[in-house]
Write a protein that holds these residues in place. Structure first.
Motif, mmCIF file in Angstrom:
data_model
loop_
_atom_site.group_PDB
_atom_site.id
_atom_site.type_symbol
_atom_site.label_atom_id
_atom_site.label_comp_id
_atom_site.label_asym_id
_atom_site.label_seq_id
_atom_site.Cartn_x
_atom_site.Cartn_y
_atom_site.Cartn_z
ATOM 1 N N LEU A 79 0.834 -1.198 0.000
ATOM 2 C CA LEU A 79 0.000 0.000 0.000
ATOM 3 C C LEU A 79 0.867 1.247 0.000
ATOM 4 O O LEU A 79 2.026 1.233 0.415
ATOM 5 N N LEU A 80 0.268 2.325 -0.477
ATOM 6 C CA LEU A 80 0.908 3.627 -0.554
ATOM 7 C C LEU A 80 -0.087 4.646 -0.022
ATOM 8 O O LEU A 80 -1.212 4.741 -0.514
ATOM 9 N N ALA A 81 0.313 5.386 1.010
ATOM 10 C CA ALA A 81 -0.576 6.359 1.652
ATOM 11 C C ALA A 81 0.060 7.739 1.613
ATOM 12 O O ALA A 81 1.283 7.870 1.668
ATOM 13 N N ILE A 82 -0.801 8.772 1.535
ATOM 14 C CA ILE A 82 -0.336 10.158 1.542
ATOM 15 C C ILE A 82 -0.919 10.844 2.766
ATOM 16 O O ILE A 82 -2.054 10.582 3.152
ATOM 17 N N SER A 83 -0.125 11.739 3.378
ATOM 18 C CA SER A 83 -0.549 12.378 4.616
ATOM 19 C C SER A 83 -0.929 13.834 4.396
ATOM 20 O O SER A 83 -0.634 14.431 3.357
#
Length: 335
Positions: A79-83
């Motif tokens: 997974l790849l998450a952005i904050s």
């Protein structure tokens, strides 16, 4: 109960800090199992969704937290998450018997922000990322649209699997989107995967932005931008959306019901046939949490298909960089 007091306070202040470096670095992320229903820990059915496990994530890395956008690989293993502060997190997900049990190989990096292509800038108002969508679903290394609040924009980035490029393009927002209030602006973004609008980007405002009280949205398709609406009900605000393989959408929503009641999550499904310019979307409620203590500030959702052909929803929370809130990662199957 004290956690809800501090959660409310976090919504009323501007958070700073959490400096991330531009160069990606390995970080340690600790986990513990998440029990969604303490009254019935063995419960598997939640509305029209099947529980596939969840984790509470913690890390001492300064940039960790605040996750508002999410993408997953085709098999769900990465997974790849952005904050909210434009740091990004990539990690591998571990499952056993189809249940989420751990994460590993976590890497954190930082987006390069630009006001204009030739004017690098990292000033206040540029760094509130609220959602990301892969142009090619299931492929983590590729092109993404990332939507920002504050200085409202949707920028295009390239991700090579190890780091993001500087922005390489943008979607032109209509005047109505640019006029949205700073903290009630575009909150979700998805790329439709099938149907007459396959490949179109669809974005929605967080809160009521139309005279009717609905959330405003836009379809970006073949160089045109068409308005669309999402029915808002029972004080739920949209926080993210993800495209389904059949051309439909799942919409993630949150209702902060006050200090005493806590925060609730709702997931709606929008049929592909309903998505068209000028439409007022509503959809079927797949699940709504029954208790304000079950979840946290759920702001990110992604979709993949497992080996059994089931549609899997991965949901993640934004902890507002508040030590009494939680970064939650959970999975459900749509059946």
């Amino acid at each position: 109960m004290a956690r809800h007091w501090l959660w409310a306070a976090a919504l009323l202040i501007t958070l700073t800090g959490g400096n991330a470096t531009a160069e990606p670095r390995d970080v340690r992320v600790d986990t513990r199992p998440l029990i969604l229903d303490y009254a019935n820990p063995q419960r598997k059915r939640f509305g029209k969704l099947t529980w596939l496990g969840g984790l509470v994530l913690r890390s001492s890395a300064g940039p960790f937290g605040g996750y508002s956008g999410l993408a997953v690989s085709a098999d769900g293993s990465e997974l790849l998450a952005i904050s909210d502060r434009t740091s990004w997190l990539k990690m591998r997900v571990e499952e056993r018997g189809g249940q989420l049990i751990d994460v590993r190989d976590a890497v954190i990096g930082k987006l390069v922000l630009r006001d204009e292509w030739d004017n690098p800038e990292v000033g206040r108002g540029l760094n509130d990322a609220e959602g990301l969508a892969a142009l090619e679903p299931g492929v983590l290394a590729g092109d993404y649209y990332i939507v920002f609040e504050g200085k409202h924009r949707i920028h295009r980035y390239e991700f090579d699997g190890t780091n993001f490029s500087a922005p390489v393009g943008a979607l032109e927002l209509p005047p109505a989107a640019l006029r949205l209030p700073d903290n009630k602006a575009l909150e979700s973004l998805a790329i439709l995967r099938d149907g007459p609008y396959e490949g179109a980007a669809i974005a929605f405002s967080e809160r009521r932005a139309h005279i009717s009280g609905d959330s405003l949205g836009w379809l970006f398709h073949e160089g045109r931008v068409e308005q669309i609406r999402l029915k808002r009900s029972r004080m739920f605000d949209i926080t993210d959306a993800a495209a389904l393989p059949d051309g439909g959408l799942v919409v993630l929503e949150r209702n902060f019901a006050g200090i005493m009641r806590g925060v609730f999550m709702r997931i709606r499904r929008i049929d592909a046939a309903d998505i068209k310019p000028g439409a007022r979307l509503d959809g079927e409620v797949l699940y709504e949490t029954e208790d304000g203590r079950m979840v946290d500030n759920m702001e990110a959702i992604a979709v993949h298909t497992d080996a059994e052909g089931r549609t899997i929803l991965t949901v993640m929370s934004d902890d507002n960089y508040n030590p009494v809130q939680r970064t939650l990662l959970m999975r459900f199957a749509m059946e």
